[in-house]
Motif scaffolding. Structure first.
Motif, PDB file in Angstrom:
ATOM      1  N   MET A  77       0.854  -1.302  -0.076  1.00 30.70           N
ATOM      2  CA  MET A  77       0.015  -0.064   0.086  1.00 30.70           C
ATOM      3  C   MET A  77       1.020   1.095   0.133  1.00 30.70           C
ATOM      4  SD  MET A  77      -2.645   1.339   2.866  1.00 30.70           S
ATOM      5  CE  MET A  77      -3.854  -0.084   2.296  1.00 30.70           C
ATOM      6  N   ASP A  78       0.450   2.245  -0.897  1.00 35.64           N
ATOM      7  CA  ASP A  78       1.450   3.235  -0.839  1.00 35.64           C
ATOM      8  C   ASP A  78       0.568   4.505   0.043  1.00 35.64           C
ATOM      9  OD1 ASP A  78       3.183   2.542  -2.389  1.00 35.64           O
ATOM     10  OD2 ASP A  78       2.132   3.082  -4.327  1.00 35.64           O
ATOM     11  N   MET A  79       1.517   5.505   0.620  1.00 34.77           N
ATOM     12  CA  MET A  79       0.757   6.613   1.437  1.00 34.77           C
ATOM     13  C   MET A  79       1.944   7.603   1.405  1.00 34.77           C
ATOM     14  SD  MET A  79      -0.003   6.909   5.463  1.00 34.77           S
ATOM     15  CE  MET A  79       2.125   6.637   5.862  1.00 34.77           C
ATOM     16  N   ASP A  80       1.441   8.832   0.766  1.00 39.43           N
ATOM     17  CA  ASP A  80       2.033   9.988   0.890  1.00 39.43           C
ATOM     18  C   ASP A  80       2.155  10.745   2.222  1.00 39.43           C
ATOM     19  OD1 ASP A  80       2.601   9.656  -2.028  1.00 39.43           O
ATOM     20  OD2 ASP A  80       0.710  10.997  -2.486  1.00 39.43           O
ATOM     21  N   TRP A  81       3.182  11.038   2.634  1.00 43.03           N
ATOM     22  CA  TRP A  81       3.374  11.681   3.886  1.00 43.03           C
ATOM     23  C   TRP A  81       4.221  12.791   3.933  1.00 43.03           C
ATOM     24  CZ3 TRP A  81       8.372  11.894   5.917  1.00 43.03           C
ATOM     25  CH2 TRP A  81       9.296  11.071   5.467  1.00 43.03           C
ATOM     26  N   VAL A  82       4.240  13.801   4.865  1.00 41.98           N
ATOM     27  CA  VAL A  82       4.698  15.167   4.915  1.00 41.98           C
ATOM     28  C   VAL A  82       5.843  15.074   6.122  1.00 41.98           C
ATOM     29  CG1 VAL A  82       4.645  17.445   4.907  1.00 41.98           C
ATOM     30  CG2 VAL A  82       2.976  16.186   3.946  1.00 41.98           C
ATOM     31  N   ARG A  83       6.900  15.582   5.774  1.00 41.40           N
ATOM     32  CA  ARG A  83       7.958  15.541   7.093  1.00 41.40           C
ATOM     33  C   ARG A  83       7.577  16.834   7.969  1.00 41.40           C
ATOM     34  NH1 ARG A  83      12.428  12.933   7.374  1.00 41.40           N
ATOM     35  NH2 ARG A  83      12.634  12.400   5.239  1.00 41.40           N
ATOM     36  N   GLY A  84       7.693  16.860   9.272  1.00 37.72           N
ATOM     37  CA  GLY A  84       7.352  17.680  10.081  1.00 37.72           C
ATOM     38  C   GLY A  84       8.607  18.243  10.699  1.00 37.72           C
ATOM     39  N   GLU A  85       8.455  18.899  11.839  1.00 37.41           N
ATOM     40  CA  GLU A  85       9.586  19.711  12.793  1.00 37.41           C
ATOM     41  C   GLU A  85      10.479  18.269  13.073  1.00 37.41           C
ATOM     42  OE1 GLU A  85       8.729  20.192  17.141  1.00 37.41           O
ATOM     43  OE2 GLU A  85       7.026  21.111  16.032  1.00 37.41           O
ATOM     44  N   LYS A  86      11.688  18.814  13.403  1.00 39.93           N
ATOM     45  CA  LYS A  86      12.729  17.941  13.784  1.00 39.93           C
ATOM     46  C   LYS A  86      12.689  17.557  15.139  1.00 39.93           C
ATOM     47  CE  LYS A  86      16.983  17.912  12.186  1.00 39.93           C
ATOM     48  NZ  LYS A  86      18.476  18.560  12.041  1.00 39.93           N
ATOM     49  N   LEU A  87      12.441  16.254  15.701  1.00 45.38           N
ATOM     50  CA  LEU A  87      12.641  15.915  17.074  1.00 45.38           C
ATOM     51  C   LEU A  87      14.190  15.752  17.497  1.00 45.38           C
ATOM     52  CD1 LEU A  87       9.931  13.350  17.101  1.00 45.38           C
ATOM     53  CD2 LEU A  87       9.738  15.718  17.805  1.00 45.38           C
ATOM     54  N   GLY A  88      15.067  15.197  16.919  1.00 41.60           N
ATOM     55  CA  GLY A  88      16.417  14.763  17.456  1.00 41.60           C
ATOM     56  C   GLY A  88      17.114  14.527  16.117  1.00 41.60           C
ATOM     57  N   HIS A  89      18.467  14.422  16.411  1.00 42.64           N
ATOM     58  CA  HIS A  89      19.640  13.710  15.473  1.00 42.64           C
ATOM     59  C   HIS A  89      20.461  13.060  16.210  1.00 42.64           C
ATOM     60  CE1 HIS A  89      21.533  17.554  15.901  1.00 42.64           C
ATOM     61  NE2 HIS A  89      22.598  16.948  15.838  1.00 42.64           N
ATOM     62  N   GLY A  90      21.365  12.159  15.399  1.00 36.86           N
ATOM     63  CA  GLY A  90      22.411  11.462  16.112  1.00 36.86           C
ATOM     64  C   GLY A  90      23.274  11.642  15.018  1.00 36.86           C
ATOM     65  N   SER A  91      24.291  10.603  15.108  1.00 42.07           N
ATOM     66  CA  SER A  91      25.549  10.742  14.253  1.00 42.07           C
ATOM     67  C   SER A  91      25.314  10.598  12.541  1.00 42.07           C
ATOM     68  CB  SER A  91      26.445   9.803  14.533  1.00 42.07           C
ATOM     69  OG  SER A  91      26.149   8.662  14.671  1.00 42.07           O
ATOM     70  N   PHE A  92      24.150   9.852  12.344  1.00 40.40           N
ATOM     71  CA  PHE A  92      24.016   9.437  11.056  1.00 40.40           C
ATOM     72  C   PHE A  92      22.399   9.535  10.603  1.00 40.40           C
ATOM     73  CE2 PHE A  92      23.829   5.593  12.580  1.00 40.40           C
ATOM     74  CZ  PHE A  92      22.677   5.109  12.096  1.00 40.40           C
ATOM     75  N   ALA A  93      21.472   9.767  11.480  1.00 44.47           N
ATOM     76  CA  ALA A  93      20.306   9.538  11.300  1.00 44.47           C
ATOM     77  C   ALA A  93      19.461  10.889  12.009  1.00 44.47           C
ATOM     78  CB  ALA A  93      19.504   8.369  11.729  1.00 44.47           C
TER      79      ALA A  93
END
Length: 357
Positions: free
Chosen positions: A1-17
């Motif tokens: 199943m396909d689903m379009d989604w939208v990226r929202g505000e950043k919650l956090g980040h690590g060294s590569f993700a």
């Protein structure tokens, strides 16, 4: 199943993700109105793909974070892999401990959280997996004091002894003696880490208090020393940690055995909480209506639209946290020598992971 989604505000980040909020463009009973999207570049996507495959196997457990799929996207000229995960409105258990009075939790709460974590670990181990990186930062909080184990990027199938290539996975502060001295990471290593988590909930401090990585590894791997058991714990709690902090992994209690320990066996009302969480999963009702993010404003949205697609199921192997070049198992001294010379951050804090709220 396909689903379009939208990226929202950043919650956090690590060294590569990075982790962002994500919202589907059209609501569906198959997906919640709010998700956590964990993303990284294609060159570092092996760990996230491994995480998806494992979460697909463990999706029936209420104490394990849910995965809604994986997708590829191209944003700002970079090709990304995205993992769509259940959003935890309560943050991490590390956040709760840090923000609590005296930066530690009362034993009554510790017992409830411990029982939930044991149920999750028992399920993980029953299906032949080892988490390999259990710590406060990887335990997420949900309504009604529900907790779920997250971040399976370093997890693996239960192996026989040392992993090929002597892979070294996880956070040294929570590592078991057999992992430090020989790279052995089976289910008992997760139980040792659980003991570290329980002690840290009680005291608000890591079980090992050393100034550098070398000192920590020497204390864990050499001699008979085990982490100090907090004196403020009840006798049941002290005995419980004693069953976790056993140097010999073959003598350490299993998650299944610990579920029958008096420290957690008779925790009141916890079964109701677990059943409630499971019911919410099965009925796929919406998450908290107060996600603490400005969805009513247009400037949080990115123009990228992403589509969830089915992934093939090859056997992906996660990138080890600290790889070793030798193909044959090293001696204990060689192993410790490699670890001590590896450039690592201060593992007593989660400085490499920045949480944005």
């Amino acid at each position: 199943m396909d689903m379009d989604w939208v990226r929202g505000e950043k919650l956090g980040h690590g060294s590569f993700a990075t982790v962002n909020l994500g919202v589907p463009r059209s609501q569906s009973s198959q997906f919640p109105p709010l998700m956590a999207v964990k993303s990284c570049g294609i060159s570092h996507s092996c760990s996230l793909m491994n995480e998806k495959l494992i979460l697909d196997d463990l999706k029936a457990c209420p104490q394990i974070i849910r995965c809604f799929g994986g997708s590829f996207s191209c944003e700002n000229g970079e090709r990304l892999y995205n993992l769509l995960l259940e959003y935890a409105p309560g943050g991490t258990l590390a956040d709760k401990v840090k923000n609590s009075d005296d930066q530690r939790l009362p034993e009554s709460e510790v017992r409830g959280y411990t029982k939930a974590l044991l149920r999750g670990l028992h399920y993980i181990h029953k299906f032949g997996y080892v988490h390999c990186d259990l710590k406060l930062q990887n335990i997420l909080l949900f309504p009604n004091d529900g907790v779920k184990i997250a971040d399976f990027g370093l997890s693996k199938r239960t192996g026989n002894g040392i992993s090929p290539g002597c892979e070294f996975r996880g956070t040294p502060m929570y590592m078991s003696p057999e992992t430090v001295t020989g790279g052995e990471q089976g289910a008992p290593a997760d139980v040792w880490a659980l003991g570290c988590v329980v002690a840290e909930m009680v005291t608000g401090k890591p079980v090992w208090r050393c100034s550098n990585l070398a000192a920590v590894l020497m204390r864990i791997g050499v001699g008979e020393e085990v982490p100090a058991i907090p004196g403020i714990l009840s006798e049941e709690g002290k005995d419980f940690l004693g069953k976790c902090f056993v140097k010999d992994p073959s003598c350490r209690w299993t998650a299944e055995m610990l579920l029958n320990h008096p420290f957690v066996r008779d925790v009141e009302n916890f079964d109701d909480v677990a059943d409630s969480l499971k019911g919410r999963q099965e009925s796929k009702t919406t998450v908290s209506p107060s996600p603490r993010c400005p969805f009513d404003f247009p400037d949080w949205e990115s123009p990228a639209a992403c589509s969830v697609t089915s992934l093939p199921a090859p056997e992906y192997s996660p990138q080890p946290a600290l790889p070793f070049s030798n193909l044959t198992p090293p001696t204990t001294l060689e192993w410790l020598g490699e670890l001590m010379t590896h450039q690592s951050p201060d593992w007593s804090v989660s400085g490499d992971w920045i949480t944005i709220r």
